[in-house]
Design an enzyme around this catalytic site. Structure first.
Site, short mmCIF file in Angstrom:
data_model
loop_
_atom_site.label_atom_id
_atom_site.label_comp_id
_atom_site.label_asym_id
_atom_site.label_seq_id
_atom_site.Cartn_x
_atom_site.Cartn_y
_atom_site.Cartn_z
N ASP A 1 0.85 -1.21 0.00
CA ASP A 1 0.00 0.00 0.00
C ASP A 1 0.88 1.25 0.00
O ASP A 1 2.09 1.17 0.18
CB ASP A 1 -0.96 -0.02 1.20
CG ASP A 1 -0.24 0.05 2.54
OD1 ASP A 1 0.54 1.00 2.76
OD2 ASP A 1 -0.46 -0.85 3.39
N CYS B 1 5.68 -4.54 -16.93
CA CYS B 1 5.57 -5.22 -18.22
C CYS B 1 6.67 -6.27 -18.32
O CYS B 1 7.86 -5.93 -18.30
CB CYS B 1 5.68 -4.23 -19.37
SG CYS B 1 5.61 -5.06 -20.96
N HIS C 1 8.65 -5.38 -1.28
CA HIS C 1 7.80 -6.41 -1.89
C HIS C 1 6.90 -5.84 -3.00
O HIS C 1 5.91 -6.46 -3.36
CB HIS C 1 6.94 -7.10 -0.82
CG HIS C 1 7.74 -7.97 0.11
ND1 HIS C 1 7.25 -8.44 1.32
CD2 HIS C 1 9.01 -8.46 0.01
CE1 HIS C 1 8.19 -9.16 1.92
NE2 HIS C 1 9.26 -9.20 1.15
N ASN D 1 4.71 -4.45 18.13
CA ASN D 1 3.80 -5.39 17.46
C ASN D 1 2.67 -5.79 18.40
O ASN D 1 2.76 -5.63 19.61
CB ASN D 1 4.59 -6.65 17.05
CG ASN D 1 4.02 -7.34 15.82
OD1 ASN D 1 3.52 -6.67 14.91
ND2 ASN D 1 4.07 -8.65 15.80
C1 BJW Z 1 -0.44 -5.59 14.47
C2 BJW Z 1 -1.70 -5.04 14.37
C3 BJW Z 1 -1.85 -3.76 14.89
C4 BJW Z 1 -1.84 -6.97 13.50
N1 BJW Z 1 -0.80 -3.14 15.43
N2 BJW Z 1 0.58 -4.96 15.02
C5 BJW Z 1 15.41 -18.25 4.61
C6 BJW Z 1 14.84 -19.27 5.33
C7 BJW Z 1 13.67 -19.89 4.89
C8 BJW Z 1 13.04 -19.48 3.72
C9 BJW Z 1 13.59 -18.47 3.01
C10 BJW Z 1 14.76 -17.88 3.45
N3 BJW Z 1 15.08 -16.90 2.57
C11 BJW Z 1 14.14 -16.87 1.59
C12 BJW Z 1 13.22 -17.81 1.83
C13 BJW Z 1 12.02 -18.09 0.99
C14 BJW Z 1 10.87 -17.13 1.19
C15 BJW Z 1 10.42 -17.17 2.63
O1 BJW Z 1 10.70 -16.32 3.45
N4 BJW Z 1 9.63 -18.17 2.99
C16 BJW Z 1 9.08 -18.25 4.33
C17 BJW Z 1 7.63 -18.67 4.24
C18 BJW Z 1 9.95 -19.11 5.19
N5 BJW Z 1 11.20 -15.78 0.81
C19 BJW Z 1 11.14 -15.38 -0.47
O2 BJW Z 1 10.85 -16.15 -1.38
C20 BJW Z 1 11.49 -13.93 -0.78
N6 BJW Z 1 12.46 -13.89 -1.80
C21 BJW Z 1 13.76 -14.22 -1.59
O3 BJW Z 1 14.17 -14.59 -0.52
O4 BJW Z 1 14.54 -14.06 -2.71
C22 BJW Z 1 15.84 -14.60 -2.68
C23 BJW Z 1 15.79 -15.86 -3.46
C24 BJW Z 1 15.28 -15.83 -4.74
C25 BJW Z 1 15.24 -17.01 -5.48
C26 BJW Z 1 15.67 -18.19 -4.91
C27 BJW Z 1 16.17 -18.18 -3.62
C28 BJW Z 1 16.22 -17.01 -2.88
C29 BJW Z 1 10.26 -13.18 -1.34
C30 BJW Z 1 9.21 -12.97 -0.32
C31 BJW Z 1 8.00 -12.29 -0.97
C32 BJW Z 1 6.86 -12.07 0.02
N7 BJW Z 1 5.70 -11.65 -0.66
C33 BJW Z 1 4.47 -11.39 0.10
C34 BJW Z 1 3.26 -11.22 -0.86
C35 BJW Z 1 3.39 -10.07 -1.79
C36 BJW Z 1 2.81 -8.78 -1.29
C37 BJW Z 1 1.29 -8.77 -1.19
O5 BJW Z 1 0.59 -9.56 -1.84
O6 BJW Z 1 0.81 -7.91 -0.43
O7 BJW Z 1 4.63 -10.25 0.94
S1 BJW Z 1 4.08 -12.69 1.24
C38 BJW Z 1 3.40 -11.65 2.48
O8 BJW Z 1 4.19 -11.81 3.70
C39 BJW Z 1 3.63 -10.22 1.99
C40 BJW Z 1 4.14 -9.56 3.22
O9 BJW Z 1 4.89 -8.40 2.87
C41 BJW Z 1 4.96 -10.62 3.90
C42 BJW Z 1 5.18 -10.41 5.36
O10 BJW Z 1 3.98 -10.44 6.08
P1 BJW Z 1 3.76 -9.47 7.31
O11 BJW Z 1 3.77 -8.07 6.86
O12 BJW Z 1 4.70 -9.83 8.39
O13 BJW Z 1 2.24 -9.83 7.72
P2 BJW Z 1 1.68 -10.94 8.72
O14 BJW Z 1 0.25 -11.10 8.46
O15 BJW Z 1 2.50 -12.18 8.68
O16 BJW Z 1 1.94 -10.34 10.19
C43 BJW Z 1 1.26 -9.18 10.64
C44 BJW Z 1 1.73 -8.86 12.07
O17 BJW Z 1 1.12 -7.66 12.48
C45 BJW Z 1 1.35 -9.95 13.09
O18 BJW Z 1 2.47 -10.26 13.91
C46 BJW Z 1 0.24 -9.27 13.93
O19 BJW Z 1 0.25 -9.67 15.29
C47 BJW Z 1 0.60 -7.82 13.79
N8 BJW Z 1 -0.54 -6.92 13.91
N9 BJW Z 1 -2.56 -6.01 13.77
C48 BJW Z 1 0.40 -3.82 15.49
N10 BJW Z 1 -3.07 -3.16 14.85
#
Ligand code: BJW
Length: 241
Positions: A97, A120, A112, A204
């Protein structure tokens, strides 16, 4: 946290939790986005190849939701910090956002990608995009119908990593706000910040997966915690000047 008087350079990492009180759903909550849309379906290149219409519809709706949302007190507080902080402040967001920008923060790294951008895959141009993509509009530059959401999916390389690690390398304080710590490389930033000797603070609703790596964790709503912390850090700057 303890004495903040020697803090100059700050890196702030934000996640979906900071936008939750603006009405945008987080990912991993019980009522989160992944409940209705399995992550493999909408947030991987394979999911896009398998069912592009479904993925385009998902992000068309996210674009609508983002435009309807407004910055909350947490975004506005970071905007104020941005305006008043005299040393380096970098806001790195995992969010797609534009609520930081609309909350007054001029320089934000969207690691992200962005909901309001289309990419494109033929000519590599990026376009600010407010409309839909499911109807396959032509790229304004090359005319091909090959626009996709400008979003980093799993397995793709997040944006601006060099700039982010360089800023962490200079940081005196790393603050993580509203992220679960489930997704790398963002989840590893706290470790890197510790390695370079920065102080680390987590704001958090609940403890994140990497919570034990932070010097201090404050639990609560971002709309309360962030303005309180911004007030503290600005007061420490005023004492120093
Ligand atoms: C509040 C609240 C309030 C609520 N006040 N707080 C190392 C180890 C293991 C795996 C990997 C690693 N390195 C890479 C990986 C693979 C992978 C990965 O991490 N996998 C995991 C599942 C383990 N990572 C990737 O693939 C990344 N790329 C990469 O590493 O490239 C290098 C590479 C390339 C090729 C080959 C090999 C390596 C890319 C990651 C892309 C993430 N994309 C997303 C979706 C796109 C965006 C979208 O659609 O909006 O991004 S996934 C999704 O999760 C989104 C978010 O940005 C991201 C993080 O989520 P976030 O923001 O933390 O949200 P939530 O819901 O999880 O948490 C919210 C929090 O807020 C909670 O704690 C609540 O309590 C709190 N909260 N209300 C304060 N009012």
């Amino acid at each position: 946290m303890g004495a903040m008087d020697d803090i100059r350079n700050i890196v702030v990492l934000t996640g979906a939790g900071i936008s939750a009180e603006s009405g945008l759903r987080t990912f991993r909550a019980d009522d989160g986005l992944w409940e209705d849309h399995p992550v493999e379906q909408v947030a991987t290149p394979a999911g896009f190849r398998c069912d592009p219409d479904l993925v385009q519809r998902f992000y068309d709706q996210r674009r609508v939701d983002v435009r309807a949302a407004n910055p909350n007190a947490a975004h506005l507080a970071l905007g104020e910090l941005y305006a008043r902080w005299k040393d380096e402040l970098l806001i790195v967001t995992q969010n797609i956002d534009d609520l930081h920008e609309r909350g007054g923060a001029a320089r934000v790294l969207h690691m992200h990608g962005e909901a309001l951008s289309a990419w494109c895959t033929t000519c590599d141009a990026r376009h600010r995009w407010f409309g839909t993509l499911r109807d396959r509009p032509p790229c304004p530059v090359c005319g091909q119908a090959s626009l996709r959401p400008d979003i980093v999916w799993f397995g793709e390389m997040p944006y601006r990593m060099g700039e982010i690690y360089a800023a962490i390398g200079r940081a005196d304080l790393f603050v993580s706000i509203g992220t679960s710590g489930a997704v790398y490389p963002a989840a590893g930033f706290v470790e890197e910040a510790r390695r370079v000797g920065a102080r680390t603070l987590e704001l958090n609703l609940e403890r994140s997966l990497g919570s034990n790596q932070f010097d201090e964790t404050r639990l609560g709503m971002a709309s309360t915690l962030v303005p309180d912390w911004v007030g503290e850090i600005l007061a420490s700057q005023a004492l120093r000047l």
